[in-house]
Design an enzyme around this catalytic site. Structure first.
Site, PDB file in Angstrom:
ATOM      1  CG  HIS A 139      29.293  76.607  50.862  1.00 33.07           C
ATOM      2  ND1 HIS A 139      28.290  77.259  50.181  1.00 33.07           N
ATOM      3  CD2 HIS A 139      30.426  76.834  50.151  1.00 33.07           C
ATOM      4  CE1 HIS A 139      28.794  77.849  49.110  1.00 33.07           C
ATOM      5  NE2 HIS A 139      30.086  77.615  49.066  1.00 33.07           N
ATOM      6  CG  ASP A 157      25.207  78.355  50.316  1.00 32.99           C
ATOM      7  OD1 ASP A 157      25.749  77.532  49.550  1.00 32.99           O
ATOM      8  OD2 ASP A 157      25.552  78.482  51.492  1.00 32.99           O
ATOM      9  CG  HIS A 158      27.236  76.571  44.895  1.00 32.73           C
ATOM     10  ND1 HIS A 158      28.192  77.387  45.444  1.00 32.73           N
ATOM     11  CD2 HIS A 158      27.771  75.330  44.884  1.00 32.73           C
ATOM     12  CE1 HIS A 158      29.256  76.670  45.735  1.00 32.73           C
ATOM     13  NE2 HIS A 158      29.029  75.426  45.415  1.00 32.73           N
TER      14      HIS A 158
END
Length: 514
Positions: free
Chosen positions: A251, A188-189
Site C-alpha cells: 500500500h 492492491d485495493h
C-alpha cells in the site's frame, strides 16, 4: 463506462470476510450501474459446506450490510440472485477443480457466457500454489479445445504477493508457467481509490503543481497509514508478516511510487507501471547498521484506545511471548534520481494509533526570505499539499493567511476539496473499479510482476537488518502516534510529522508586531 463482457466470476474463499465485505457488494454495485453483463454469473468456491440457497442468503446479507448504495435495489437483486452459485471443494484437489470446470461449462450454456473466466483468489497465501497449479491445468485443457482469442481467462491475486524477494519470484514463475503476464492481475485495493487515481491527474493536468514537483521546491514527503485497532483475533497470521510486509511493501510503496514517478509517455498500463518500477529501483538501499538510523520498529504496549483494551501485542492470542514482529514501522527513504535528489520520504504505519487515516503530505520548502521574520516570534509555517486517501477522500492545500484585524496575525489555513461535497456523489469502492478493470482487461491499476519484485528488493535488506539487530522493538501506548523514536526520526532532521503531537495537530496563530 461500457458494460463488461460476460464472464464467470469464480471467488476462491467465498465464505471469507473479503468476499462478504468487499467482493460480493462490488459485484452488486456493478450490476446496479449496468456494468455487469446479464450473462455473467458468480460461483463461490471454498471448503465450507453450503448450498446455493445458503450462499445467496449470505450474498444478500452482505449487500444489505456493506454495499455502498442503500437500501438494496430489489429489481437489481431479483436479476442477480439466480446467478449466484456455490461449490464446496478443496483448493488442491484435481477432481474438485475438474468438477467445478464441468459446472462452469453447464452454467455457460445456461446464461450464454462464451467461456470467459475471472478467478479471484480471496484466500490465505498458503493456498495460492495449489489453486494456481490446478487452474493452470484447466487452462491448458481449455486452450487445447478452443483457441478463440476472444475468449479470456484471468486471475486476480490478493496481497501478500510473497513474503520476500525469493518467494515473490517463485510465485511469479509459477504463474507464468501456464498464464501470460496480461492474464495476471495482482491487486492492491489502494490503487482503486479515487484519490489515489486522482494523484496523476492532479500532478500532470495542473501546471501549478508539476513545475514545483522536485527537490528544488519540495522539502520532504510524508506518507501515513494508521489504524486505531490492534491485531484482534488475527495475531497468528499477523505475527508472520508485521507492519513492514503487511502495509509498507504494498500500500504505502504504491503511494510513494505515484508521488515519485516521472510523467509516463502514455496513460496505458505498461507506461505507468514502467515509471513505478523505476522509482523502486532508485530507492537508496537501507542495509545493516543504517537500519537503526533510517528505520523504527515498535509494538503496542498494554492500554486502551478506541474502546478496545489490550494487554499488549505480545499477550495477544496466538502471538509468541518473545515475538519481535512489529505492529508499527517508520522509515526514511531517499529516491536517488534527478528529480528527488536529497529529498527524504518519511513513511509510517501502525496499529492502535490515535486516528484512522491514510494520507500523503507534500511539504514545500519555506520561502528563501521570510518578509515577516523580523516581526514574528516564530517562522511562517511551510505550505502543505495533503492528499487524503481515507476516511474522507480529498485534497487540501495548506497555506498562510492573515487573520482579520488591526494587527498582523498569520495563521495556516486550508483550501479543501472533498469528493462527496464537490461532485455530490459517493466515490465508488475500490473493489468495484478493480474488478471491472480486470473484466475489461485493463491492468493500469494492478501490480506487474517485476514491480512486486522491485519493491521486495527494498524491503528485504531492512527485514534482514532487523532480524540481526540486538535492538528490540520499541513500545508505544495505544492511542498515541507511535514511539518516541519515530518522532525523533523526523525531528532530528528539523522536521515534524503533520500528525504527531499527542495533544493533536498544532495550529498556532503566529502573532506578529508591526
Amino acid at each position: 463506462m461500457r458494460t463488461a463482457s460476460p464472464c464467470a466470476i469464480v471467488i476462491f474463499g467465498a465464505s471469507g470476510d473479503l468476499a462478504k465485505r468487499k467482493l460480493i457488494p462490488a459485484v452488486y454495485e456493478m450490476a446496479r450501474e449496468k456494468l455487469l453483463h446479464d450473462a455473467s454469473y458468480i460461483v463461490g468456491y471454498s471448503r465450507s459446506e453450503m448450498s446455493d440457497e445458503q450462499f445467496r442468503k449470505i450474498a444478500r446479507e452482505s449487500i444489505e450490510k456493506y454495499a455502498r448504495s442503500k437500501p438494496i435495489d430489489e429489481e437489481v437483486w431479483k436479476k442477480l440472485e439466480p446467478r449466484f452459485y456455490y461449490t464446496q471443494a478443496d483448493y488442491g484437489s484435481k477432481d474438485d477443480h475438474s468438477r467445478v470446470a464441468t459446472t462452469l461449462g453447464r452454467l455457460d450454456k445456461k446464461f450464454g457466457n462464451p467461456g470467459n473466466r475471472l478467478f479471484y483468489l480471496a484466500t490465505p497465501p498458503e493456498t495460492f500454489d495449489d489453486i494456481i497449479t490446478r487452474l493452470g491445468e484447466q487452462e491448458l485443457i481449455h486452450k487445447g479445445q478452443n483457441n478463440d482469442p476472444a475468449i479470456w481467462h484471468r486471475i486476480i491475486i490478493e496481497k501478500p504477493f510473497g513474503r520476500d524477494l525469493k518467494t515473490a519470484k517463485a510465485l511469479n514463475a509459477l504463474l507464468l508457467k501456464d498464464f501470460t503476464e496480461d492474464q495476471v492481475f495482482r491487486i492492491d485495493h489502494y490503487l482503486g481509490k479515487e484519490t489515489v487515481q486522482n494523484l496523476m491527474v492532479m500532478r500532470f493536468a495542473n501546471t501549478i503543481f508539476e513545475p514545483l514537483w522536485n527537490h528544488k521546491y519540495i522539502d520532504h514527503v510524508q506518507i501515513t497509514v494508521s489504524e486505531t485497532l490492534g491485531v484482534g483475533t488475527r495475531g497468528g497470521y499477523y505475527n508472520q508478516s508485521g507492519a513492514l510486509r503487511d502495509m509498507v511493501q504494498n500500500h504505502i510503496f504504491q503511494l510513494m511510487a505515484l508521488v515519485g514517478m516521472e510523467p509516463p509517455v502514455a496513460l496505458d498500463a505498461k507506461s505507468i507501471r514502467d515509471e513505478k518500477v523505476k522509482v523502486f529501483k532508485a530507492v537508496r538501499p537501507v542495509r545493516g547498521a543504517a537500519a537503526d538510523e533510517m528505520t523504527v520498529r515498535a509494538q503496542y504496549a498494554a492500554g486502551e484506545a478506541a474502546g478496545q483494551k489490550t494487554a499488549g501485542y505480545r499477550k495477544e492470542k496466538d502471538v509468541p511471548a518473545d515475538s519481535a514482529t512489529e505492529t508499527y514501522a517508520a522509515l526514511k527513504f531517499y529516491i536517488d534520481n534527478w528529480r528527488w535528489s536529497g529529498t527524504p520520504f518519511y513513511l509510517r504505519t501502525g496499529k492502535f494509533l490515535k486516528e484512522k487515516l491514510s494520507e500523503i503530505v507534500v511539504r514545500f520548502q519555506s520561502p528563501p526570505l521570510t518578509l515577516f521574520q523580523k516581526q514574528c516570534e516564530s517562522p511562517v509555517y511551510p505550505n502543505d499539499l495533503i492528499i487524503r486517501v481515507q476516511p474522507e477522500e480529498g485534497i487540501s492545500v495548506r497555506m498562510n493567511g492573515k487573520v482579520p484585524g488591526g494587527s498582523l496575525n498569520i495563521k495556516p489555513v486550508a483550501l479543501d476539496f472533498f469528493y462527496k461535497t464537490t461532485f455530490n456523489v459517493e466515490p465508488p469502492e475500490a473493489y468495484e473499479r478493480l474488478i471491472y478493470d480486470a473484466m475489461t482487461g485493463d491492468q493500469t491499476l494492478f501490480i506487474r510482476g517485476d514491480e512486486a519484485e522491485a519493491a521486495w528488493q527494498v524491503i528485504d535488506p531492512i527485514e534482514e537488518a532487523w532480524a540481526a539487530s540486538k535492538r528490540p522493538p520499541e513500545e508505544y501506548a495505544p492511542g498515541s502516534w507511535g514511539p518516541k523514536r519515530a518522532q525523533e526520526l523526523i525531528e532530528r532532521d528539523g522536521r515534524t510529522w503533520l500528525h504527531g503531537a499527542e495533544d493533536g495537530e498544532p495550529e498556532p496563530i503566529i502573532a506578529c508586531t508591526l
